[in-house]
Write a protein that holds these residues in place. Structure first.
Motif, PDB file in Angstrom:
ATOM      1  N   PRO A  78       0.909  -1.165  -0.040  1.00  0.00           N
ATOM      2  CA  PRO A  78      -0.009  -0.133   0.024  1.00  0.00           C
ATOM      3  C   PRO A  78       0.848   1.308   0.122  1.00  0.00           C
ATOM      4  CG  PRO A  78      -1.032  -1.711   1.423  1.00  0.00           C
ATOM      5  CD  PRO A  78       0.300  -2.185   1.218  1.00  0.00           C
ATOM      6  N   GLU A  79       2.008   1.242   0.626  1.00  0.00           N
ATOM      7  CA  GLU A  79       2.991   2.439   0.632  1.00  0.00           C
ATOM      8  C   GLU A  79       3.518   2.718  -0.843  1.00  0.00           C
ATOM      9  OE1 GLU A  79       2.912  -0.388   2.844  1.00  0.00           O
ATOM     10  OE2 GLU A  79       4.811  -0.718   3.254  1.00  0.00           O
ATOM     11  N   ASP A  80       3.290   1.723  -1.632  1.00  0.00           N
ATOM     12  CA  ASP A  80       3.878   2.079  -2.866  1.00  0.00           C
ATOM     13  C   ASP A  80       2.888   2.851  -3.708  1.00  0.00           C
ATOM     14  OD1 ASP A  80       5.116  -1.094  -3.225  1.00  0.00           O
ATOM     15  OD2 ASP A  80       6.047   0.456  -2.744  1.00  0.00           O
ATOM     16  N   THR A  81       1.612   3.403  -3.315  1.00  0.00           N
ATOM     17  CA  THR A  81       0.705   4.051  -3.800  1.00  0.00           C
ATOM     18  C   THR A  81       0.967   5.528  -4.280  1.00  0.00           C
ATOM     19  OG1 THR A  81      -1.132   2.852  -3.021  1.00  0.00           O
ATOM     20  CG2 THR A  81      -1.585   5.260  -3.570  1.00  0.00           C
ATOM     21  N   ALA A  82       1.119   5.853  -5.251  1.00  0.00           N
ATOM     22  CA  ALA A  82       1.493   7.316  -5.738  1.00  0.00           C
ATOM     23  C   ALA A  82       1.455   7.370  -7.352  1.00  0.00           C
ATOM     24  CB  ALA A  82       3.206   7.329  -5.434  1.00  0.00           C
ATOM     25  N   VAL A  83       1.721   8.474  -7.619  1.00  0.00           N
ATOM     26  CA  VAL A  83       1.786   8.941  -9.171  1.00  0.00           C
ATOM     27  C   VAL A  83       3.201   8.692  -9.542  1.00  0.00           C
ATOM     28  CG1 VAL A  83       1.604  10.617 -10.982  1.00  0.00           C
ATOM     29  CG2 VAL A  83      -0.182  10.628  -9.144  1.00  0.00           C
ATOM     30  N   TYR A  84       3.351   7.805 -10.438  1.00  0.00           N
ATOM     31  CA  TYR A  84       4.878   7.443 -11.200  1.00  0.00           C
ATOM     32  C   TYR A  84       5.064   8.174 -12.278  1.00  0.00           C
ATOM     33  CZ  TYR A  84       5.341   3.765  -7.648  1.00  0.00           C
ATOM     34  OH  TYR A  84       5.188   2.943  -6.231  1.00  0.00           O
ATOM     35  N   TYR A  85       6.357   8.810 -12.408  1.00  0.00           N
ATOM     36  CA  TYR A  85       6.809   9.701 -13.447  1.00  0.00           C
ATOM     37  C   TYR A  85       8.181   9.155 -13.958  1.00  0.00           C
ATOM     38  CZ  TYR A  85       3.809  13.432 -11.204  1.00  0.00           C
ATOM     39  OH  TYR A  85       2.618  13.990 -10.884  1.00  0.00           O
ATOM     40  N   CYS A  86       8.276   9.168 -14.960  1.00  0.00           N
ATOM     41  CA  CYS A  86       9.488   8.591 -15.738  1.00  0.00           C
ATOM     42  C   CYS A  86      10.171  10.094 -16.191  1.00  0.00           C
ATOM     43  CB  CYS A  86       9.557   8.081 -16.921  1.00  0.00           C
ATOM     44  SG  CYS A  86       8.327   8.596 -18.367  1.00  0.00           S
ATOM     45  N   ALA A  87      11.371  10.280 -16.197  1.00  0.00           N
ATOM     46  CA  ALA A  87      12.209  11.433 -16.305  1.00  0.00           C
ATOM     47  C   ALA A  87      13.791  10.872 -16.990  1.00  0.00           C
ATOM     48  CB  ALA A  87      12.679  12.109 -15.104  1.00  0.00           C
ATOM     49  N   GLY A  88      14.250  11.815 -17.872  1.00  0.00           N
ATOM     50  CA  GLY A  88      15.402  11.694 -18.460  1.00  0.00           C
ATOM     51  C   GLY A  88      16.511  12.891 -18.511  1.00  0.00           C
ATOM     52  N   LYS A  89      17.785  12.590 -18.396  1.00  0.00           N
ATOM     53  CA  LYS A  89      18.921  13.585 -18.259  1.00  0.00           C
ATOM     54  C   LYS A  89      20.060  12.992 -19.033  1.00  0.00           C
ATOM     55  CE  LYS A  89      20.386  13.667 -14.167  1.00  0.00           C
ATOM     56  NZ  LYS A  89      21.787  13.792 -14.367  1.00  0.00           N
ATOM     57  N   ASP A  90      20.977  13.885 -19.468  1.00  0.00           N
ATOM     58  CA  ASP A  90      21.985  13.545 -20.413  1.00  0.00           C
ATOM     59  C   ASP A  90      23.296  13.309 -19.585  1.00  0.00           C
ATOM     60  OD1 ASP A  90      22.802  16.898 -21.581  1.00  0.00           O
ATOM     61  OD2 ASP A  90      22.587  15.915 -19.631  1.00  0.00           O
ATOM     62  N   ASN A  91      23.361  13.042 -18.391  1.00  0.00           N
ATOM     63  CA  ASN A  91      24.359  12.893 -17.580  1.00  0.00           C
ATOM     64  C   ASN A  91      24.094  11.770 -16.330  1.00  0.00           C
ATOM     65  OD1 ASN A  91      24.735  14.628 -15.059  1.00  0.00           O
ATOM     66  ND2 ASN A  91      24.250  15.842 -16.799  1.00  0.00           N
ATOM     67  N   ILE A  92      25.172  11.310 -15.656  1.00  0.00           N
ATOM     68  CA  ILE A  92      24.859  10.483 -14.651  1.00  0.00           C
ATOM     69  C   ILE A  92      24.799  10.867 -13.202  1.00  0.00           C
ATOM     70  CG2 ILE A  92      27.023   9.877 -14.199  1.00  0.00           C
ATOM     71  CD1 ILE A  92      26.241   6.815 -13.888  1.00  0.00           C
ATOM     72  N   LEU A  93      25.388  12.659 -13.299  1.00  0.00           N
ATOM     73  CA  LEU A  93      25.462  13.321 -11.895  1.00  0.00           C
ATOM     74  C   LEU A  93      23.926  13.271 -11.282  1.00  0.00           C
ATOM     75  CD1 LEU A  93      27.958  15.720 -13.240  1.00  0.00           C
ATOM     76  CD2 LEU A  93      28.409  13.970 -12.037  1.00  0.00           C
ATOM     77  N   ALA A  94      23.959  13.130 -10.036  1.00  0.00           N
ATOM     78  CA  ALA A  94      22.824  13.426  -9.267  1.00  0.00           C
ATOM     79  C   ALA A  94      21.574  12.508  -9.868  1.00  0.00           C
ATOM     80  CB  ALA A  94      22.418  14.757  -9.217  1.00  0.00           C
ATOM     81  N   LEU A  95      21.749  11.390  -9.893  1.00  0.00           N
ATOM     82  CA  LEU A  95      20.551  10.500 -10.720  1.00  0.00           C
ATOM     83  C   LEU A  95      19.562  10.335  -9.865  1.00  0.00           C
ATOM     84  CD1 LEU A  95      20.544   9.156 -13.400  1.00  0.00           C
ATOM     85  CD2 LEU A  95      20.959   6.849 -12.154  1.00  0.00           C
ATOM     86  N   PRO A  96      19.575  10.404  -8.489  1.00  0.00           N
ATOM     87  CA  PRO A  96      18.413  10.281  -7.512  1.00  0.00           C
ATOM     88  C   PRO A  96      17.485  11.652  -7.445  1.00  0.00           C
ATOM     89  CG  PRO A  96      20.207   9.318  -6.640  1.00  0.00           C
ATOM     90  CD  PRO A  96      20.845  10.126  -7.760  1.00  0.00           C
TER      91      PRO A  96
END
Length: 123
Positions: free
Chosen positions: A87-105
């Motif tokens: 139940p705690e996985d309930t949320a709106v899920y988004y995908c996102a893109g970036k062009d480098n690996i820095l600060a991935l989270p």
């Protein structure tokens, strides 16, 4: 790059869902991709990330071992397989893109976002 997430829905606890995020407009394989989620009244949190080739993956502690991120560069799509949902996985899920690996989270480090897809896990 334009992103469109899909695959959300209502599922019982313990069930599974697979989210998809289709990309268009630019060379998909140039981008690191991430999945984030946002529950009502909460901040947008990192769920999983994947390198441009798909050879490296990254997970939040809360989903590691239950969720799997993958990508198919030939189909310009990134996936999030979600198993053993809670139940705690309930949320709106988004995908996102970036062009480098820095600060991935870090959500603010991403340049491109898709519209979210709602996942509801009932107990």
């Amino acid at each position: 790059v334009q992103l469109q997430a899909s695959g959300g829905g209502l599922v019982q606890a313990g069930g599974s869902l697979r989210l998809s995020c289709a990309a268009s407009g630019r060379t998909f394989s140039n981008y690191y991709m991430g999945w984030f989620r946002q529950a009502p009244g909460k901040e947008r949190d990192f769920v999983a990330g994947i390198s441009r080739s798909g050879s490296s993956t990254y997970y939040a502690d809360s989903v590691r071992g239950r969720f799997t991120i993958s990508r198919d560069n030939a189909k310009n799509t990134v996936y999030l397989q979600m198993n053993s949902l809670k139940p705690e996985d309930t949320a709106v899920y988004y995908c996102a893109g970036k062009d480098n690996i820095l600060a991935l989270p870090t959500p603010t480090a991403y340049d491109y976002w898709g519209r979210g897809t709602l996942v509801t896990v009932s107990s």
